[in-house]
Design a protein around this motif. Structure first.
Motif, PDB file in Angstrom:
ATOM      1  N   GLY A 153      -6.414   2.791   2.509  1.00  0.00           N
ATOM      2  CA  GLY A 153      -5.058   2.549   2.034  1.00  0.00           C
ATOM      3  C   GLY A 153      -4.388   1.361   2.698  1.00  0.00           C
ATOM      4  N   SER A 154      -4.601   1.191   4.010  1.00  0.00           N
ATOM      5  CA  SER A 154      -3.944   0.118   4.750  1.00  0.00           C
ATOM      6  C   SER A 154      -4.436  -1.261   4.343  1.00  0.00           C
ATOM      7  N   ILE A 155      -5.669  -1.378   3.885  1.00  0.00           N
ATOM      8  CA  ILE A 155      -6.225  -2.678   3.489  1.00  0.00           C
ATOM      9  C   ILE A 155      -6.045  -2.904   1.992  1.00  0.00           C
ATOM     10  N   TRP A 156      -6.389  -1.918   1.184  1.00  0.00           N
ATOM     11  CA  TRP A 156      -6.291  -2.096  -0.263  1.00  0.00           C
ATOM     12  C   TRP A 156      -4.875  -2.466  -0.681  1.00  0.00           C
ATOM     13  N   PHE A 157      -3.876  -1.818  -0.106  1.00  0.00           N
ATOM     14  CA  PHE A 157      -2.494  -2.067  -0.523  1.00  0.00           C
ATOM     15  C   PHE A 157      -1.980  -3.422  -0.045  1.00  0.00           C
ATOM     16  N   LEU A 158      -2.748  -4.103   0.800  1.00  0.00           N
ATOM     17  CA  LEU A 158      -2.349  -5.456   1.191  1.00  0.00           C
ATOM     18  C   LEU A 158      -2.466  -6.443   0.037  1.00  0.00           C
TER      19      LEU A 158
END
Length: 785
Positions: A153-158
């Motif tokens: 979630g922390s990377i994809w939503f970037l």
């Protein structure tokens, strides 16, 4: 009759053969999943929406691409405020090769951004595998890091903030080169690590490069204390950032020059370190997007509190201090939760290694203002006048690390947490710990059952007794849908339970069938990919391009011609008041179209229009001083005086157009879609330059790099004249008597030397890379012979 186990093992593929299959699977599975998940935007049917990717970076990168097409090196941006350095604003990524190539193609800016995001998610997957391999993870298990890291979630939503995604994509490669132990490949590590760190800086996020060096330095210091570090590793630690600085010298020089004039480096007026920060002040802004401790629940279920949009169902909003949301979830997959829990339960028998130490440190740093004092305040209610971040790691960095007070947003540390947990999970899989996870599985099951019980209680007992309680609302997404939020949380818990049962089944099945480690890694990677793909679908917000174009054409706003510079104004919040009172599944489309119509963010760049008070990445101190004084002066004025005050400001800075929006809305089609009510109007054109005797005053910001020269006529020689700041946002120069022609030029002193350093560094790096490849090829041939 039972079969001979030896004959069974001989009939199976060897571990080596399974490893080759896993390599092929990795190269295909994760990139294909990313492309399929982003298929709508990669085909041009939809475009990425929500937050900065839409109203900030799509128009910005389109403008940068147009400027790069027209001139070989654009340095000044005249369309934002009264002008700002184009390269100095780091997020423009003017020098970043991937941005330059992609946006030079004959495609729309929204399509180019979509491929920009997809490419960097794939890069993140590849570099995560390299990082896992550097931590001595076997090749099959390292695939898990390649799946888990980019899909978390922390990377994809970037995708909503491309510069941070670029840094997250290259960061694992830098950490792999810095933290790798053993071997005689020092030159290779320096070249690769320095080049990757340069990509982070050129892509627009030098703060992530600094964070990388801070974490790696801390690991090296710990290894130095334990006497497990080599001289070669220390040399790599020092030379990688030096090489990166040389490779990105023009960007660093421009960024440092502009950041020295930023309002972020201004002295903190709140001199006391322990008092609660002033709302809206420097410390308060720096602590925004802190990760609340209750969001740790997102490690075991992806949607632990409901979604933000297009209908507002984020139930954590009801918890005091929840704050602004950086990412909808920090979920890395159920397997990551089990691996992390199992690793923590074995702390007594196994020491804290680099991945676990980085995971703990980065998560603590991401907590921001939820420091030691916050825990005291939350549990006892005392010390309310003390800064809640006191005693926390982020407070220590902000107060005592030189220059760190110019940075902000603790949640930026979450990328390191995601990488560390992904590598930790790969180590756990490689070590075969999945065979002994009954206790961890039971603990996770208890957590999920407890969460489901709480949800049932809220729906059956709490909600009926609080129906009259007013619920909060969001200015875009409407009133909080409590019932819908509970439903989403239930679905999320069911999703987690299904994945948990699947893991339990695979553990037992693989043990019964005597699977090899390679085959086990393959199956667990596929399960994690499916798990995270289902979550990524719900966290990817898009709008249909055809629907957006149709609404834009039906809500065309007349814009007067001949306007030199605009100023945005608003009344009663500026967005339709009906948005606050109602929910709509099409609200995201309404918001995106309304932001384009009102030139919110940087949409004015697509119209080649200048705006005085638009959004930028870094404001200058002069702009901050100007707006503060202008607002303070107008507060004590009568309405007529206030109108005259702002009219004088518009005339002074040659603002002859106004974009005004209010809380009214317009129905634009049969579905009653509500768009912002926006109006454009223009004053009489104002002269660009003002002469007062021999002085020329220009409504252009002087950052110290504007120069001027003058001459009598075309045959005369040029004479240099000084350009100084006339006030916060304008510049002026005094022309000698008899001069008939004056020319203003933007000439930063750092440009030529930094370009020379950059070109030389890239040439040396290429030569070193060729030498490393040649030596590696010789060693490979010798080993074969």
């Amino acid at each position: 009759m039972r079969p001979d186990p030896n004959s069974v093992s001989r009939s199976r593929p060897s571990d080596c053969e399974m490893t080759r299959r896993n390599v092929v699977l990795f190269w295909l599975a994760t990139p294909v999943a990313i492309i399929l998940l982003l298929g709508g935007v990669l085909s041009g049917r939809d475009r990425l929406a929500f937050r900065d990717v839409s109203h900030f970076y799509i128009p910005l990168y389109q403008y940068v691409a147009e400027r790069c097409h027209d001139e070989w090196l654009p340095l000044w941006n005249p369309l934002d405020q009264t002008g700002i350095p184009l390269v100095g604003e780091t997020t423009t990524a003017v020098f970043y090769p991937v941005r330059y190539v992609l946006f030079s193609l004959p495609t729309s800016a929204s399509l180019a951004v979509a491929w920009y995001v997809a490419i960097h998610l794939v890069i993140a997957s590849l570099t995560a595998v390299v990082a896992a391999r550097a931590m001595k993870v076997g090749r099959p298990a390292s695939m898990l890091a390649g799946v888990m890291y980019p899909m978390s979630g922390s990377i994809w939503f970037l995708y909503t903030n491309p510069p941070y995604l670029v840094a997250a994509a290259w960061m694992p490669l830098v950490m792999a080169m810095l933290l790798k132990s053993g071997g005689d490949d020092r030159g290779k590590r320096i070249v690769i690590g320095g080049s990757a760190m340069a990509m982070m800086i050129l892509g627009g996020d030098p703060q992530a490069a600094l964070h990388t060096m801070m974490l790696c330095s801390a690991v090296m210091i710990w290894r130095l204390i334990r006497r497990t570090v080599t001289t070669a590793s220390l040399a790599v630690l020092m030379l990688v950032p030096m090489l990166a600085a040389c490779l990105s010298a023009p960007q660093l020089a421009a960024s440092l020059s502009w950041s020295n004039q930023s309002d972020r480096v201004s002295p903190d007026l709140e001199a006391r370190r322990f008092t609660a920060p002033i709302v809206g002040g420097k410390r308060h802004q720096a602590q925004q997007y802190s990760l609340p401790p209750w969001h740790i629940a997102e490690l075991v279920t992806p949607n632990a509190y409901g979604s933000m949009l297009p209908v507002y169902r984020r139930l954590s909003r009801l918890i005091p201090g929840d704050g602004r949301v950086w990412t909808p979830s920090i979920y890395l997959g159920m397997l990551a939760a089990i691996a992390l829990l199992d690793r923590l339960l074995r702390l007594r028998s196994q020491r804290i290694d680099a991945p676990l130490g980085i995971a703990i440190a980065s998560l603590a740093l991401a907590s921001g203002h939820f420091g030691l004092v916050w825990w005291i305040q939350a549990s006892t209610g005392v010390m309310s006048q003390v800064d809640s971040s006191v005693g926390g790691p982020y407070w220590l960095l902000y107060q005592f690390f030189p220059g760190y007070d110019s940075f902000r947003y603790p949640a930026k540390w979450l990328t390191f947490f995601s990488l560390a947990v992904a590598i930790l999970s790969a180590q756990w899989l490689d070590a075969g710990r999945w065979k002994f996870v009954k206790f961890s599985l039971r603990l996770v099951a208890i957590v999920l059952a407890s969460g489901f019980t709480v949800v049932l209680y809220l729906g059956w007992f709490w909600l009926p007794n609080h129906t009259a309680t007013p619920l909060p609302f969001d200015v875009f997404w409407g009133p909080l849908d409590f019932v819908g939020g509970l439903k989403e949380i239930r679905i999320s818990i069911v999703h987690s339970v299904i994945v948990l049962l699947a893991i339990r089944f695979l553990v037992r099945w693989s043990a019964a069938r005597h699977w090899t480690r390679a085959k086990t890694a393959e199956v667990f990677c596929l399960l994690t990919l499916l798990d995270l793909s289902m979550v990524a679908i719900g966290n990817t917000y898009t709008v249909n391009v055809a629907s957006e174009d149709r609404l834009l054409s039906s809500a065309t706003v007349e814009r007067p011609d001949g306007v030199h510079r605009w100023m945005r104004t608003q009344a009663d919040g500026g967005w339709p008041e009906i948005w606050q009172r109602s929910a709509d599944e099409d609200r995201l489309l309404e918001v995106e179209v309304s932001q384009r119509l009102s030139w919110f963010g940087r949409w004015h760049l697509t119209h080649n229009a200048a705006v005085l008070n638009n959004m930028v990445s870094i404001d200058s101190k002069s702009m901050a001083v100007f707006w503060n004084s202008a607002k303070i002066d107008s507060q004590s004025m009568l309405p007529g005086q206030r109108r005259s005050h702002w009219k004088q400001i518009r005339h002074r800075y040659r603002v002859d157009g106004v974009i005004h929006s209010n809380d009214k809305s317009a129905v634009v089609d049969a579905k009653s879609l509500q768009l912002v009510d926006v109006a454009f109007w223009a004053d009489q054109p104002i002269k660009q330059e003002t002469r007062q005797g021999q002085m020329i005053i220009r409504p252009v910001y002087q950052d110290g790099h504007w120069t001027a020269r003058c001459r009598i006529d075309d045959d005369a020689a040029w004479q240099p004249i000084a350009v100084q700041s006339h006030d916060e946002l304008m510049q002026s120069t005094t022309v000698p008597e008899g001069m008939g022609e004056v020319e203003f030029r933007y000439r930063p002193w750092w440009l030529v030397p930094s370009l020379a350093v950059c070109v030389f560094a890239w040439m040396i790096s290429l030569l070193l890379a060729l030498r490393v490849c040649t030596v590696s090829g010789k060693h490979r041939r010798l080993s074969i012979s």
